[in-house]
Design a protein around this motif. Structure first.
Motif, PDB file in Angstrom:
ATOM      1  N   ARG A   4      18.525  53.798  22.155  1.00  0.00           N
ATOM      2  CA  ARG A   4      18.900  52.678  21.294  1.00  0.00           C
ATOM      3  C   ARG A   4      18.373  52.878  19.878  1.00  0.00           C
ATOM      4  NH1 ARG A   4      17.162  47.887  24.040  1.00  0.00           N
ATOM      5  NH2 ARG A   4      19.028  48.234  25.261  1.00  0.00           N
ATOM      6  N   PHE A   5      19.247  52.573  18.910  1.00  0.00           N
ATOM      7  CA  PHE A   5      18.828  52.562  17.515  1.00  0.00           C
ATOM      8  C   PHE A   5      18.035  51.295  17.248  1.00  0.00           C
ATOM      9  CE2 PHE A   5      21.940  55.872  16.841  1.00  0.00           C
ATOM     10  CZ  PHE A   5      21.379  56.613  15.815  1.00  0.00           C
ATOM     11  N   ILE A   6      16.954  51.457  16.525  1.00  0.00           N
ATOM     12  CA  ILE A   6      16.139  50.332  16.069  1.00  0.00           C
ATOM     13  C   ILE A   6      16.164  50.386  14.549  1.00  0.00           C
ATOM     14  CG2 ILE A   6      13.852  49.280  16.042  1.00  0.00           C
ATOM     15  CD1 ILE A   6      13.378  50.736  18.770  1.00  0.00           C
ATOM     16  N   GLU A   7      16.862  49.433  13.951  1.00  0.00           N
ATOM     17  CA  GLU A   7      17.027  49.431  12.502  1.00  0.00           C
ATOM     18  C   GLU A   7      15.844  48.770  11.832  1.00  0.00           C
ATOM     19  OE1 GLU A   7      20.145  47.703   9.235  1.00  0.00           O
ATOM     20  OE2 GLU A   7      20.956  48.494  11.112  1.00  0.00           O
ATOM     21  N   LEU A   8      15.231  49.505  10.902  1.00  0.00           N
ATOM     22  CA  LEU A   8      14.087  48.981  10.163  1.00  0.00           C
ATOM     23  C   LEU A   8      14.508  48.334   8.857  1.00  0.00           C
ATOM     24  CD1 LEU A   8      11.586  51.933  10.701  1.00  0.00           C
ATOM     25  CD2 LEU A   8      11.760  49.795  11.990  1.00  0.00           C
ATOM     26  N   GLY A   9      15.642  48.721   8.338  1.00  0.00           N
ATOM     27  CA  GLY A   9      16.118  48.215   7.059  1.00  0.00           C
ATOM     28  C   GLY A   9      16.979  49.266   6.398  1.00  0.00           C
ATOM     29  N   GLU A  10      17.043  49.237   5.081  1.00  0.00           N
ATOM     30  CA  GLU A  10      17.893  50.167   4.349  1.00  0.00           C
ATOM     31  C   GLU A  10      17.114  51.276   3.646  1.00  0.00           C
ATOM     32  OE1 GLU A  10      20.317  47.716   1.824  1.00  0.00           O
ATOM     33  OE2 GLU A  10      21.658  47.231   3.480  1.00  0.00           O
ATOM     34  N   GLY A  11      15.821  51.348   3.889  1.00  0.00           N
ATOM     35  CA  GLY A  11      15.064  52.463   3.340  1.00  0.00           C
ATOM     36  C   GLY A  11      14.328  52.166   2.052  1.00  0.00           C
ATOM     37  N   TYR A  12      14.095  50.910   1.762  1.00  0.00           N
ATOM     38  CA  TYR A  12      13.316  50.581   0.565  1.00  0.00           C
ATOM     39  C   TYR A  12      11.842  50.617   0.947  1.00  0.00           C
ATOM     40  CZ  TYR A  12      17.864  49.542  -1.325  1.00  0.00           C
ATOM     41  OH  TYR A  12      19.163  49.655  -1.727  1.00  0.00           O
ATOM     42  N   SER A  13      11.189  49.514   1.126  1.00  0.00           N
ATOM     43  CA  SER A  13       9.779  49.550   1.533  1.00  0.00           C
ATOM     44  C   SER A  13       9.634  49.923   3.015  1.00  0.00           C
ATOM     45  CB  SER A  13       9.097  48.219   1.237  1.00  0.00           C
ATOM     46  OG  SER A  13       9.750  47.175   1.924  1.00  0.00           O
ATOM     47  N   ASP A  14      10.686  49.727   3.802  1.00  0.00           N
ATOM     48  CA  ASP A  14      10.599  50.044   5.231  1.00  0.00           C
ATOM     49  C   ASP A  14      10.545  51.546   5.494  1.00  0.00           C
ATOM     50  OD1 ASP A  14      13.729  50.588   5.481  1.00  0.00           O
ATOM     51  OD2 ASP A  14      13.431  48.637   4.545  1.00  0.00           O
ATOM     52  N   ILE A  15      10.831  52.369   4.489  1.00  0.00           N
ATOM     53  CA  ILE A  15      10.711  53.826   4.644  1.00  0.00           C
ATOM     54  C   ILE A  15       9.275  54.190   5.004  1.00  0.00           C
ATOM     55  CG2 ILE A  15      10.296  54.275   2.192  1.00  0.00           C
ATOM     56  CD1 ILE A  15      12.320  56.623   4.325  1.00  0.00           C
ATOM     57  N   GLU A  17       7.238  52.436   6.860  1.00  0.00           N
ATOM     58  CA  GLU A  17       7.079  52.169   8.292  1.00  0.00           C
ATOM     59  C   GLU A  17       7.706  53.297   9.109  1.00  0.00           C
ATOM     60  OE1 GLU A  17       5.938  50.326  11.831  1.00  0.00           O
ATOM     61  OE2 GLU A  17       5.247  50.078   9.771  1.00  0.00           O
ATOM     62  N   LEU A  18       8.884  53.763   8.688  1.00  0.00           N
ATOM     63  CA  LEU A  18       9.542  54.866   9.381  1.00  0.00           C
ATOM     64  C   LEU A  18       8.648  56.111   9.376  1.00  0.00           C
ATOM     65  CD1 LEU A  18      12.314  55.704  10.708  1.00  0.00           C
ATOM     66  CD2 LEU A  18      12.853  56.705   8.488  1.00  0.00           C
ATOM     67  N   ILE A  19       8.061  56.402   8.245  1.00  0.00           N
ATOM     68  CA  ILE A  19       7.168  57.556   8.122  1.00  0.00           C
ATOM     69  C   ILE A  19       5.942  57.379   9.010  1.00  0.00           C
ATOM     70  CG2 ILE A  19       5.600  58.708   6.496  1.00  0.00           C
ATOM     71  CD1 ILE A  19       7.886  58.315   4.388  1.00  0.00           C
ATOM     72  N   GLU A  20       5.394  56.183   9.024  1.00  0.00           N
ATOM     73  CA  GLU A  20       4.207  55.920   9.850  1.00  0.00           C
ATOM     74  C   GLU A  20       4.525  56.032  11.337  1.00  0.00           C
ATOM     75  OE1 GLU A  20       0.363  55.645  10.536  1.00  0.00           O
ATOM     76  OE2 GLU A  20       1.246  55.785   8.544  1.00  0.00           O
ATOM     77  N   ILE A  21       5.710  55.586  11.733  1.00  0.00           N
ATOM     78  CA  ILE A  21       6.131  55.723  13.138  1.00  0.00           C
ATOM     79  C   ILE A  21       6.161  57.198  13.528  1.00  0.00           C
ATOM     80  CG2 ILE A  21       8.132  55.527  14.681  1.00  0.00           C
ATOM     81  CD1 ILE A  21       8.695  52.795  13.281  1.00  0.00           C
ATOM     82  N   LEU A  62      15.505  55.408  18.583  1.00  0.00           N
ATOM     83  CA  LEU A  62      15.995  56.121  17.412  1.00  0.00           C
ATOM     84  C   LEU A  62      15.813  55.160  16.233  1.00  0.00           C
ATOM     85  CD1 LEU A  62      18.237  56.655  19.966  1.00  0.00           C
ATOM     86  CD2 LEU A  62      18.836  58.427  18.351  1.00  0.00           C
ATOM     87  N   TYR A  63      14.745  55.341  15.476  1.00  0.00           N
ATOM     88  CA  TYR A  63      14.440  54.449  14.368  1.00  0.00           C
ATOM     89  C   TYR A  63      15.257  54.869  13.148  1.00  0.00           C
ATOM     90  CZ  TYR A  63      10.511  52.851  17.163  1.00  0.00           C
ATOM     91  OH  TYR A  63       9.742  52.320  18.157  1.00  0.00           O
ATOM     92  N   ILE A  64      15.888  53.886  12.491  1.00  0.00           N
ATOM     93  CA  ILE A  64      16.786  54.209  11.384  1.00  0.00           C
ATOM     94  C   ILE A  64      16.557  53.288  10.180  1.00  0.00           C
ATOM     95  CG2 ILE A  64      18.638  52.741  12.319  1.00  0.00           C
ATOM     96  CD1 ILE A  64      20.651  54.831  11.179  1.00  0.00           C
ATOM     97  N   CYS A  65      16.615  53.900   9.003  1.00  0.00           N
ATOM     98  CA  CYS A  65      16.741  53.177   7.737  1.00  0.00           C
ATOM     99  C   CYS A  65      18.170  53.469   7.295  1.00  0.00           C
ATOM    100  CB  CYS A  65      15.729  53.679   6.708  1.00  0.00           C
ATOM    101  SG  CYS A  65      14.032  53.242   7.085  1.00  0.00           S
ATOM    102  N   ARG A  66      19.040  52.470   7.400  1.00  0.00           N
ATOM    103  CA  ARG A  66      20.485  52.682   7.327  1.00  0.00           C
ATOM    104  C   ARG A  66      21.063  52.517   5.920  1.00  0.00           C
ATOM    105  NH1 ARG A  66      24.728  48.992   7.985  1.00  0.00           N
ATOM    106  NH2 ARG A  66      23.219  47.450   8.659  1.00  0.00           N
ATOM    107  N   GLU A  67      21.662  53.600   5.445  1.00  0.00           N
ATOM    108  CA  GLU A  67      22.543  53.623   4.269  1.00  0.00           C
ATOM    109  C   GLU A  67      21.962  52.966   3.019  1.00  0.00           C
ATOM    110  OE1 GLU A  67      26.697  53.569   6.811  1.00  0.00           O
ATOM    111  OE2 GLU A  67      25.896  51.665   6.094  1.00  0.00           O
ATOM    112  N   GLY A  68      20.692  53.221   2.761  1.00  0.00           N
ATOM    113  CA  GLY A  68      20.083  52.640   1.572  1.00  0.00           C
ATOM    114  C   GLY A  68      19.504  53.648   0.599  1.00  0.00           C
ATOM    115  N   ILE A  69      19.570  54.930   0.955  1.00  0.00           N
ATOM    116  CA  ILE A  69      18.991  55.970   0.114  1.00  0.00           C
ATOM    117  C   ILE A  69      20.133  56.746  -0.539  1.00  0.00           C
ATOM    118  CG2 ILE A  69      17.598  58.086   0.127  1.00  0.00           C
ATOM    119  CD1 ILE A  69      16.979  55.831   2.947  1.00  0.00           C
TER     120      ILE A  69
END
Length: 129
Positions: A4-15, A17-21, A62-69
């Motif tokens: 399952r995809f777990i969406e964190l956001g679009e990759g602004y400050s949530d990037i 969190e993705l890196i820390e994960i 599957l952690y994702i920052c979707r379509e924000g970068i």
């Protein structure tokens, strides 16, 4: 197995969190992905961190920052550089895939099912058993 995809956001400050994960789960890290697309005339990238399935439970996140970068061919941003640095720190290659944008699909879940299908077909994640 559940993937399952777990969406964190679009990759602004949530990037961050993705890196820390990825860093805190380096023992479970399966792969790092950059999904490239064109959405509403803009070349964009999604970052994905895939972990190995849990034991017990067989849940593969599957952690994702979707379509924000911005796509790196348009502009190399600090966020893109952070993801490249993460790959170097974890001794991983970033797998780049060109995909359809999420708004091509009627529903976000259909989009994620499509991406999972692509990843299974290319053997980046295991098929259902």
């Amino acid at each position: 197995m559940i993937q399952r995809f777990i969406e964190l956001g679009e990759g602004y400050s949530d990037i961050y969190e993705l890196i820390e994960i990825a860093k805190s789960n380096r023992h479970r890290l399966s792969g790092l992905f950059a999904f490239h697309t064109t959405k509403d005339g803009k070349a964009l990238t999604s970052f994905v961190v895939v972990l190995h399935p849990t034991e017990p439970g067989d849940f593969q996140p599957l952690y994702i920052c979707r379509e924000g970068i911005p796509h790196p061919s348009v502009k190399i941003t600090k966020r893109y550089e952070l993801f490249i640095d993460l790959a170097k720190q974890l001794n991983q290659e970033i797998i780049h895939l060109d995909v359809k944008p999420s708004n091509f699909f009627a529903d976000l879940q259909l989009y994620y099912q499509h991406l999972i299908g692509i990843m299974r077909m290319n053997r980046f994640i295991p098929p259902l058993q």
